[in-house]
Design an enzyme around this catalytic site. Structure first.
Site, PDB file in Angstrom:
ATOM      1  N   HIS A   1       9.004  20.255   5.719  1.00 20.20           N
ATOM      2  CA  HIS A   1       9.903  21.274   6.262  1.00 20.20           C
ATOM      3  C   HIS A   1       9.126  22.277   7.113  1.00 20.20           C
ATOM      4  O   HIS A   1       9.570  22.697   8.199  1.00 20.20           O
ATOM      5  CB  HIS A   1      10.604  21.975   5.084  1.00 20.20           C
ATOM      6  CG  HIS A   1      11.400  23.183   5.458  1.00 20.20           C
ATOM      7  ND1 HIS A   1      10.936  24.460   5.260  1.00 20.20           N
ATOM      8  CD2 HIS A   1      12.633  23.300   6.017  1.00 20.20           C
ATOM      9  CE1 HIS A   1      11.857  25.324   5.673  1.00 20.20           C
ATOM     10  NE2 HIS A   1      12.886  24.649   6.140  1.00 20.20           N
TER      11      HIS A   1
ATOM     12  N   GLU B   1       8.316  20.754  10.427  1.00 17.68           N
ATOM     13  CA  GLU B   1       9.505  20.734  11.306  1.00 17.68           C
ATOM     14  C   GLU B   1       9.648  22.060  12.046  1.00 17.68           C
ATOM     15  O   GLU B   1       9.896  22.096  13.256  1.00 17.68           O
ATOM     16  CB  GLU B   1      10.751  20.459  10.459  1.00 17.68           C
ATOM     17  CG  GLU B   1      12.065  20.603  11.206  1.00 17.68           C
ATOM     18  CD  GLU B   1      13.095  21.421  10.439  1.00 17.68           C
ATOM     19  OE1 GLU B   1      13.677  22.364  11.028  1.00 17.68           O
ATOM     20  OE2 GLU B   1      13.333  21.109   9.248  1.00 17.68           O
ATOM     21  N   HIS B   2       9.476  23.181  11.326  1.00 23.88           N
ATOM     22  CA  HIS B   2       9.571  24.500  11.955  1.00 23.88           C
ATOM     23  C   HIS B   2       8.506  24.670  13.039  1.00 23.88           C
ATOM     24  O   HIS B   2       8.792  25.166  14.130  1.00 23.88           O
ATOM     25  CB  HIS B   2       9.378  25.592  10.889  1.00 23.88           C
ATOM     26  CG  HIS B   2      10.634  25.951  10.157  1.00 23.88           C
ATOM     27  ND1 HIS B   2      11.078  27.246  10.018  1.00 23.88           N
ATOM     28  CD2 HIS B   2      11.540  25.179   9.527  1.00 23.88           C
ATOM     29  CE1 HIS B   2      12.201  27.255   9.317  1.00 23.88           C
ATOM     30  NE2 HIS B   2      12.500  26.009   9.003  1.00 23.88           N
TER      31      HIS B   2
ATOM     32  N   GLU C   1      12.826  32.655   3.507  1.00 25.94           N
ATOM     33  CA  GLU C   1      13.881  31.641   3.411  1.00 25.94           C
ATOM     34  C   GLU C   1      13.967  31.087   1.982  1.00 25.94           C
ATOM     35  O   GLU C   1      15.062  30.913   1.434  1.00 25.94           O
ATOM     36  CB  GLU C   1      13.577  30.510   4.402  1.00 25.94           C
ATOM     37  CG  GLU C   1      14.647  29.452   4.504  1.00 25.94           C
ATOM     38  CD  GLU C   1      14.276  28.361   5.503  1.00 25.94           C
ATOM     39  OE1 GLU C   1      14.580  27.187   5.229  1.00 25.94           O
ATOM     40  OE2 GLU C   1      13.665  28.679   6.548  1.00 25.94           O
TER      41      GLU C   1
END
Length: 424
Positions: A69, A72-73, A144
């Protein structure tokens, strides 16, 4: 290099498939009259891939939870800016997501299709990580993670997965933990990128108002060949049974949320077994099923939230029912009782046929949506399945096969209930 045209007589539709010299699998699904185009460039790499061995190495690599993840960012950034700024100039709407078993980058647009596709192929192949940008992202993703800690829908799901799975990393939050992402370094990111963002491990799906030849020309120009390295995913052996059969938490909700999961042996099902499961869930829990009507009549569920899904990937598989209910335990009992009743009395032929037609019709109708096509194709491809074969399986599935599938899955002894109650 030959572009293979794949046609299905049943639905009277076609798409093109190419194994590009770079190693990338490319699928182009032209839709005449479509106003938009949807493209998705993905890799078979998700949050569960924290322990792996490359075919060109002996040792097993273990990396921090949440790194897929995080990667991906970071991939949207470059020395010259970010990909979103580039997309703003073409008018495309871009996004990305990381799931348990894949990471995908996508855009949709009504114009400047090939310019937008060039951006997609460029930035996904151009990693740029520094100590400074990694530290900045750790702060952003840490916020987040904390936000999701209080998200009732997120918590009811991961509480269920922790109740179902003893060891498999599917029970770990996709974004990881604040502690695990603190361990991420540029070196870790480059290692995971060069392992999993190998074009032989990736696929490109483009659907809508598109010319296959122009897509291929652009791919010839943009794709960077890679050595066909294989990756072995390493998972600790997972027991058949669940960790606990019930888990609850109190959060800020007005009506309790629930998820009821039925764990099953993990192996990739073929398209026939997938079709059988989808029809089974339709006849069991769709809004036309007797169970659904009964739960609604008793005011135990609402129409908006109740649903079911087949949740599967490398090393995990489960059927999950979810929704809102003032009495989640009674709903869980009703679902389990209905499963046992259908097992004992058999699935009525008319119930089966209605469900089969509904699932088949829904999937054929989805072929009118460029977005639905591209998303379905990439997820099926990474599971070694093919779109038209799945639709054919739905058209030809038989009642005895669905009844047999019912005997194999949805076993009460391998189930668990997760509930989020309101804070009083």
């Amino acid at each position: 290099m030959r572009m293979e045209k794949i046609t299905n007589e049943r639905v009277q539709d076609s798409y093109y498939s190419v194994k590009h010299p770079s190693g990338l699998r490319i699928f182009v699904y032209p839709k005449e009259g479509s106003n938009s185009t949807y493209a998705i460039f993905g890799t078979r790499y998700g949050s569960v891939d924290t322990s792996f061995r490359r075919s060109d190495e002996q040792e097993v690599s273990t990396v921090p939870e949440g790194i897929a993840h995080f990667l991906e960012h970071k991939l949207f950034e470059s020395e010259d800016g970010d990909a979103f700024a580039r997309y703003a100039k073409t008018g495309a709407s871009a996004n990305a997501y990381t799931s348990f078993d894949m990471t995908c980058y996508l855009f949709s647009c009504t114009e400047n299709v090939y310019e937008s596709l060039e951006i997609l192929l460029d930035f996904v192949q151009s990693p740029y990580f520094t100590e400074q940008t990694v530290q900045k992202e750790q702060g952003i993703i840490g916020q987040e993670i904390r936000m999701y800690d209080d998200d009732p829908q997120w918590r009811v799901m991961f509480n269920l997965l922790k109740a179902l799975y003893h060891h498999h990393p599917v029970k770990i939050d996709i974004a990881g933990t604040v502690e695990s992402i603190a361990e991420i370094t540029p070196e870790y990111l480059y290692r995971c990128y060069h392992t999993f963002y190998n074009l032989n491990n990736m696929a490109l799906c483009v659907a809508g108002n598109i010319d296959p030849e122009r897509v291929l020309e652009l791919c010839d120009k943009m794709l960077k060949p890679s050595e066909p390295t294989q990756v072995e995913r390493i998972f600790e052996e997972e027991p058949a049974g669940v960790v606990q059969d019930r888990v609850e938490q109190k959060l800020s909700v007005t009506i309790p949320l629930f998820q009821l999961g039925f764990k099953e042996p993990a192996r990739r099902r073929n398209v026939q077994e997938l079709a059988q499961t989808d029809v089974l869930l339709e006849l069991l829990a769709s809004d036309a099923s007797p169970l659904y009507r009964r739960l609604l009549d008793q005011n135990l569920i609402n129409t908006a939230s109740f649903g079911s899904e087949y949740f599967e990937g490398p090393g995990y598989a489960a059927v999950i029912f979810s929704g809102e209910s003032k009495d989640p335990d009674t709903v869980a009992k009703e679902i389990r009782d209905e499963i046992e009743r259908l097992r004992k009395e058999g699935i009525p032929a008319e119930t089966f046929e209605r469900a089969r037609k509904a699932v088949y019709g829904r999937n054929v109708a989805a072929l009118n949506s460029a977005e639905a096509i591209a998303n379905a194709m990439i997820s099926l491809t990474f599971a070694e399945r093919e779109l038209f074969s799945y639709i054919d399986a739905l058209a030809t599935v038989q009642l005895p096969d669905v009844q047999k599938r019912l005997e194999e899955q949805l076993l009460t002894e391998n189930s668990a209930l997760s509930v989020v109650f309101p804070i009083k």
